[in-house]
Enzyme design. Structure first.
Site, PDB file in Angstrom:
ATOM      1  N   HIS A  26      15.120 -17.557  54.609  1.00 41.23           N
ATOM      2  CA  HIS A  26      14.139 -18.807  54.625  1.00 41.23           C
ATOM      3  C   HIS A  26      14.155 -19.800  55.719  1.00 41.23           C
ATOM      4  O   HIS A  26      13.400 -20.577  55.970  1.00 41.23           O
ATOM      5  CB  HIS A  26      14.731 -19.479  53.263  1.00 41.23           C
ATOM      6  CG  HIS A  26      13.519 -19.893  52.608  1.00 41.23           C
ATOM      7  ND1 HIS A  26      12.051 -19.780  52.652  1.00 41.23           N
ATOM      8  CD2 HIS A  26      13.258 -20.895  51.553  1.00 41.23           C
ATOM      9  CE1 HIS A  26      11.365 -19.999  51.813  1.00 41.23           C
ATOM     10  NE2 HIS A  26      12.059 -20.831  51.227  1.00 41.23           N
ATOM     11  N   ASN A  74      11.307 -27.697  49.933  1.00 43.88           N
ATOM     12  CA  ASN A  74      10.135 -28.042  49.133  1.00 43.88           C
ATOM     13  C   ASN A  74       9.671 -29.457  49.260  1.00 43.88           C
ATOM     14  O   ASN A  74       8.847 -29.888  48.874  1.00 43.88           O
ATOM     15  CB  ASN A  74      10.231 -27.878  47.505  1.00 43.88           C
ATOM     16  CG  ASN A  74      11.578 -28.614  46.969  1.00 43.88           C
ATOM     17  OD1 ASN A  74      12.358 -29.263  47.828  1.00 43.88           O
ATOM     18  ND2 ASN A  74      11.590 -28.476  45.855  1.00 43.88           N
ATOM     19  N   ASP A  99       9.218 -18.657  57.756  1.00 45.11           N
ATOM     20  CA  ASP A  99       9.342 -17.350  57.198  1.00 45.11           C
ATOM     21  C   ASP A  99       8.107 -16.718  56.462  1.00 45.11           C
ATOM     22  O   ASP A  99       7.544 -17.528  55.904  1.00 45.11           O
ATOM     23  CB  ASP A  99      10.747 -17.169  56.339  1.00 45.11           C
ATOM     24  CG  ASP A  99      10.469 -17.896  55.272  1.00 45.11           C
ATOM     25  OD1 ASP A  99      10.450 -19.318  55.384  1.00 45.11           O
ATOM     26  OD2 ASP A  99      10.634 -17.599  54.034  1.00 45.11           O
ATOM     27  N   ASN A 120       7.184 -22.817  49.583  1.00 43.47           N
ATOM     28  CA  ASN A 120       7.065 -24.140  49.186  1.00 43.47           C
ATOM     29  C   ASN A 120       7.132 -25.207  50.254  1.00 43.47           C
ATOM     30  O   ASN A 120       6.571 -26.130  50.147  1.00 43.47           O
ATOM     31  CB  ASN A 120       8.448 -24.229  48.160  1.00 43.47           C
ATOM     32  CG  ASN A 120       8.287 -23.739  46.832  1.00 43.47           C
ATOM     33  OD1 ASN A 120       7.304 -23.604  46.338  1.00 43.47           O
ATOM     34  ND2 ASN A 120       9.458 -23.322  46.454  1.00 43.47           N
TER      35      ASN A 120
END
Length: 215
Positions: A26, A74, A99, A120
């Site tokens: 991520h 997020n 990513d 997110n």
């Protein structure tokens, strides 16, 4: 877009703060951003005003702002919104590096706009910028194992096989950012996306040939 806008970019590398997330899938957007900044001699400093780490410099007369949101994935859009509002930068000068689970590891895609999908960080940026019209460089991390939870996959570390070529992949992403400073995005996009598609087709053909030899 003003003349001043045309002379600057905000490069946003997505990821989560903290050592435990540093080398996870991520965080590849952050890894690409830091590779680019390191190559240019830019140094990151935490800035509480923007809830981000910032590195700045100038290349070929273009001011470059490198931004890593420290709000967790997020809420990435909070830092981006605060930053471009403060410096009065148009959102179409923001380039987000993220990513992408829909791309195989080692594949890249450059786009000028698009939806956030399941990401997110992109959802947050879209929310706070109130637009999908900002460039993004998508770095493929693969979909993971069958039935593997998506959150578990993106927060996992790269396999030994992937880790062997990870540095090269990150450098490829950093080179795209360098090209955007001196080349038109349409030309870079066509070059990168066309090459990646060709490579994918070659790999797919090789896999089919291998299957035909096995069975």
């Amino acid at each position: 877009m003003t003349n001043e806008d045309a002379k600057q970019f905000v490069y946003v590398g997505l990821g989560n703060p903290g050592k435990e997330y540093e080398k996870t899938r991520h965080n590849i957007g952050n890894l690409v951003l830091r590779s680019f900044a390191h190559n240019q001699g830019f140094v990151f400093k935490a800035d509480a005003r923007f809830k981000a780490e910032i590195a700045k410099g100038e290349i070929s007369g273009v001011k470059i702002h490198c931004l890593f949101p420290t709000t967790y994935m997020n809420e990435s859009g909070v830092a981006v919104r605060k930053y471009i509002d403060f410096f009065k930068i148009n959102s179409n000068r923001v380039v987000v590096i993220s990513d992408d689970v829909d791309l195989p590891f080692g594949q890249m895609r450059l786009k000028t706009s698009g939806g956030a999908g399941t990401h997110n960080g992109l959802k947050s940026i879209e929310k706070y910028l109130a637009t999908q019209c900002y460039p993004r460089l998508r770095m493929g991390i693969g979909l993971g194992y069958k039935d593997q939870d998506l959150a578990d996959h993106v927060l996992s570390r790269f396999s030994a096989e992937e880790a062997a070529t990870l540095d090269s992949f990150i450098k490829q992403g950093a080179s795209v950012l360098a090209r955007l400073i001196i080349e038109d995005i349409a030309l870079v996009m066509n070059d990168i996306n066309k090459k990646q598609k060709t490579d994918f087709l070659l790999e797919e053909g090789q896999e089919k040939n291998n299957d035909s030899r096995k069975f």
